[in-house]
Design a protein around this motif. Structure first.
Motif, PDB file in Angstrom:
ATOM      1  N   ASN A   2       0.844  -1.194   0.000  1.00 29.01           N
ATOM      2  CA  ASN A   2       0.000   0.000   0.000  1.00 29.01           C
ATOM      3  C   ASN A   2       0.879   1.244   0.000  1.00 29.01           C
ATOM      4  OD1 ASN A   2      -2.652  -0.998   0.035  1.00 29.01           O
ATOM      5  ND2 ASN A   2      -2.531  -1.431   2.231  1.00 29.01           N
ATOM      6  N   PRO A   3       0.356   2.356  -0.517  1.00 30.99           N
ATOM      7  CA  PRO A   3       1.122   3.603  -0.398  1.00 30.99           C
ATOM      8  C   PRO A   3       1.295   3.967   1.074  1.00 30.99           C
ATOM      9  CG  PRO A   3      -0.992   3.970  -1.536  1.00 30.99           C
ATOM     10  CD  PRO A   3      -0.934   2.532  -1.182  1.00 30.99           C
ATOM     11  N   ASP A   4       2.412   4.592   1.399  1.00 33.58           N
ATOM     12  CA  ASP A   4       2.648   5.046   2.767  1.00 33.58           C
ATOM     13  C   ASP A   4       2.054   6.454   2.902  1.00 33.58           C
ATOM     14  OD1 ASP A   4       3.826   6.139   5.154  1.00 33.58           O
ATOM     15  OD2 ASP A   4       5.217   4.448   5.106  1.00 33.58           O
ATOM     16  N   ILE A   5       0.940   6.556   3.607  1.00 30.25           N
ATOM     17  CA  ILE A   5       0.211   7.825   3.712  1.00 30.25           C
ATOM     18  C   ILE A   5       1.071   8.875   4.408  1.00 30.25           C
ATOM     19  CG2 ILE A   5      -1.906   8.940   4.527  1.00 30.25           C
ATOM     20  CD1 ILE A   5      -3.131   6.060   4.683  1.00 30.25           C
ATOM     21  N   LEU A   6       1.749   8.455   5.459  1.00 31.37           N
ATOM     22  CA  LEU A   6       2.573   9.384   6.236  1.00 31.37           C
ATOM     23  C   LEU A   6       3.667  10.002   5.364  1.00 31.37           C
ATOM     24  CD1 LEU A   6       3.373  10.641   8.965  1.00 31.37           C
ATOM     25  CD2 LEU A   6       4.536   8.499   9.532  1.00 31.37           C
ATOM     26  N   ILE A  22      11.949   7.306  11.736  1.00 28.72           N
ATOM     27  CA  ILE A  22      11.686   8.742  11.568  1.00 28.72           C
ATOM     28  C   ILE A  22      12.614   9.322  10.498  1.00 28.72           C
ATOM     29  CG2 ILE A  22      13.127   9.636  13.472  1.00 28.72           C
ATOM     30  CD1 ILE A  22      10.654  11.630  13.923  1.00 28.72           C
ATOM     31  N   ALA A  23      13.821   8.783  10.382  1.00 32.27           N
ATOM     32  CA  ALA A  23      14.721   9.247   9.321  1.00 32.27           C
ATOM     33  C   ALA A  23      14.116   8.918   7.954  1.00 32.27           C
ATOM     34  CB  ALA A  23      16.087   8.580   9.465  1.00 32.27           C
ATOM     35  N   ARG A  24      13.514   7.755   7.845  1.00 39.53           N
ATOM     36  CA  ARG A  24      12.947   7.316   6.564  1.00 39.53           C
ATOM     37  C   ARG A  24      11.673   8.078   6.221  1.00 39.53           C
ATOM     38  NH1 ARG A  24      12.696   2.270   7.888  1.00 39.53           N
ATOM     39  NH2 ARG A  24      10.463   1.975   8.040  1.00 39.53           N
ATOM     40  N   LYS A  25      10.861   8.354   7.249  1.00 39.34           N
ATOM     41  CA  LYS A  25       9.541   8.940   6.983  1.00 39.34           C
ATOM     42  C   LYS A  25       9.574  10.470   6.939  1.00 39.34           C
ATOM     43  CE  LYS A  25       6.928   4.950   8.099  1.00 39.34           C
ATOM     44  NZ  LYS A  25       5.637   4.430   7.650  1.00 39.34           N
ATOM     45  N   GLY A  26      10.515  11.064   7.641  1.00 43.06           N
ATOM     46  CA  GLY A  26      10.691  12.509   7.548  1.00 43.06           C
ATOM     47  C   GLY A  26       9.662  13.342   8.300  1.00 43.06           C
ATOM     48  N   CYS A  27       8.901  12.723   9.202  1.00 45.95           N
ATOM     49  CA  CYS A  27       7.899  13.504   9.951  1.00 45.95           C
ATOM     50  C   CYS A  27       8.585  14.309  11.059  1.00 45.95           C
ATOM     51  CB  CYS A  27       6.795  12.613  10.493  1.00 45.95           C
ATOM     52  SG  CYS A  27       7.349  11.132  11.326  1.00 45.95           S
ATOM     53  N   ASP A  28       7.829  15.222  11.675  1.00 48.14           N
ATOM     54  CA  ASP A  28       8.413  16.112  12.679  1.00 48.14           C
ATOM     55  C   ASP A  28       8.627  15.419  14.017  1.00 48.14           C
ATOM     56  OD1 ASP A  28       8.323  18.661  11.109  1.00 48.14           O
ATOM     57  OD2 ASP A  28       6.206  18.097  11.033  1.00 48.14           O
ATOM     58  N   LYS A  68       5.746  14.700   2.244  1.00 53.26           N
ATOM     59  CA  LYS A  68       6.288  15.195   0.975  1.00 53.26           C
ATOM     60  C   LYS A  68       5.537  16.422   0.469  1.00 53.26           C
ATOM     61  CE  LYS A  68       8.180  11.122  -1.342  1.00 53.26           C
ATOM     62  NZ  LYS A  68       7.538   9.993  -2.034  1.00 53.26           N
ATOM     63  N   THR A  69       4.258  16.496   0.786  1.00 54.60           N
ATOM     64  CA  THR A  69       3.420  17.529   0.170  1.00 54.60           C
ATOM     65  C   THR A  69       2.757  18.421   1.220  1.00 54.60           C
ATOM     66  OG1 THR A  69       1.551  15.990   0.173  1.00 54.60           O
ATOM     67  CG2 THR A  69       2.891  16.044  -1.815  1.00 54.60           C
ATOM     68  N   LYS A  70       3.378  18.561   2.388  1.00 52.13           N
ATOM     69  CA  LYS A  70       2.664  19.244   3.471  1.00 52.13           C
ATOM     70  C   LYS A  70       2.679  20.764   3.339  1.00 52.13           C
ATOM     71  CE  LYS A  70       6.108  19.991   7.038  1.00 52.13           C
ATOM     72  NZ  LYS A  70       6.275  20.085   8.478  1.00 52.13           N
ATOM     73  N   PRO A  71       1.596  21.408   3.781  1.00 49.90           N
ATOM     74  CA  PRO A  71       1.625  22.865   3.876  1.00 49.90           C
ATOM     75  C   PRO A  71       2.747  23.275   4.843  1.00 49.90           C
ATOM     76  CG  PRO A  71      -0.596  22.015   4.260  1.00 49.90           C
ATOM     77  CD  PRO A  71       0.325  20.836   4.231  1.00 49.90           C
ATOM     78  N   GLN A  72       3.375  24.421   4.551  1.00 50.11           N
ATOM     79  CA  GLN A  72       4.620  24.766   5.220  1.00 50.11           C
ATOM     80  C   GLN A  72       4.612  24.694   6.752  1.00 50.11           C
ATOM     81  OE1 GLN A  72       6.201  28.598   4.150  1.00 50.11           O
ATOM     82  NE2 GLN A  72       8.215  27.710   3.799  1.00 50.11           N
ATOM     83  N   SER A  73       3.574  25.255   7.366  1.00 46.60           N
ATOM     84  CA  SER A  73       3.631  25.352   8.823  1.00 46.60           C
ATOM     85  C   SER A  73       2.991  24.150   9.528  1.00 46.60           C
ATOM     86  CB  SER A  73       2.928  26.634   9.264  1.00 46.60           C
ATOM     87  OG  SER A  73       1.575  26.574   8.847  1.00 46.60           O
TER      88      SER A  73
END
Ligand code: C5P
Length: 220
Positions: free
Chosen positions: A126-130, A165-171, A135-140
């Protein structure tokens, strides 16, 4: 009386576990109950946030006061998340999303082959939603992921979380040790919150409500 430190914040929370159909009566699923995500929604509401909740097969009711959208499969979860995410200040991906789905979903109930001891299923990723969100998040916008880990030979749960977290890039990443009798479906939880560099921000164990409050402190 709890602090109203999330007033005016729009938070999207996903919770529960998605199911992938095999045929009209069967599915592949996981043991996520949605309890931790529902606790997050409850505490976020209490702290003044405007909460939208996307639930997949919740074993507990979502709190009244959230805008609720129910989904079943990872694809439905993805559609709902992508439709709702734009106006959000914070997105918390607490749902256990199926990593794979059946390549072919049978129109009719699968029959057992009486001559064979095996049934082979082909699964596709499945696509990874996170990852897509990041990748496409609004800036703030702030995006928090969850990682349910059991550990594996030679790798601690913390190491697995840091790699994730390194792979997914979330905050932020909430790292959750799960097992046969731990994490999923239980009343208590033990979590570690990591920042985007993999450093530990907080460690908390307790009821899922107490854990929810500590996790929300990350944003305050
Ligand atoms: O890779 P893993 O499934 O362990 O990652 C967990 C995190 O990624 C959770 O925040 C979960 O909601 C999210 N996820 C996702 N889409 C997937 C699989 C996981 O958004 N297909």
């Amino acid at each position: 009386p709890s602090v109203q430190d999330l007033v005016g914040k729009r938070i999207l929370i996903t919770g529960g576990g998605t199911r992938e159909p095999l045929d009209p009566v069967r599915f592949i699923g996981n043991r996520s109950s949605g309890k931790q995500a529902v606790a997050l929604a409850e505490r976020a509401l209490r702290r003044g946030a405007n909460v939208t909740f996307i639930g997949a097969h919740l074993e507990v009711a979502a709190p009244s006061g959230v805008t609720l959208q129910e989904v079943s499969t990872a694809a439905e979860m993805q559609d709902a998340v992508m439709r709702l995410r734009n106006s959000m200040d914070i997105v918390i991906m607490a749902a256990a999303v199926s990593d794979f789905r059946a390549e072919d979903v049978s129109e009719n109930k699968l029959k057992k082959d009486v001559t064979s001891e095996h049934l082979h299923l082909t699964l596709v990723k499945n696509p990874d939603i996170l990852v897509e969100l990041v990748k496409t998040k609004p800036q703030s916008q702030i995006i928090m992921g969850f990682a349910a880990e059991t550990g594996e030979p030679g790798k601690s749960v913390l190491e697995l979380g840091q790699a994730k977290i390194a792979r997914k890039g979330c905050d932020f990443l909430v790292l959750n040790q799960v097992g046969w009798d731990q994490g999923f479906g239980t009343e208590r939880n033990v979590v570690t919150v990591l920042d985007s560099t993999g450093d530990i921000l907080s460690e908390v164990s307790g009821s899922k409500l107490a854990v929810a409050d500590k996790v929300l402190d990350t944003f305050a």
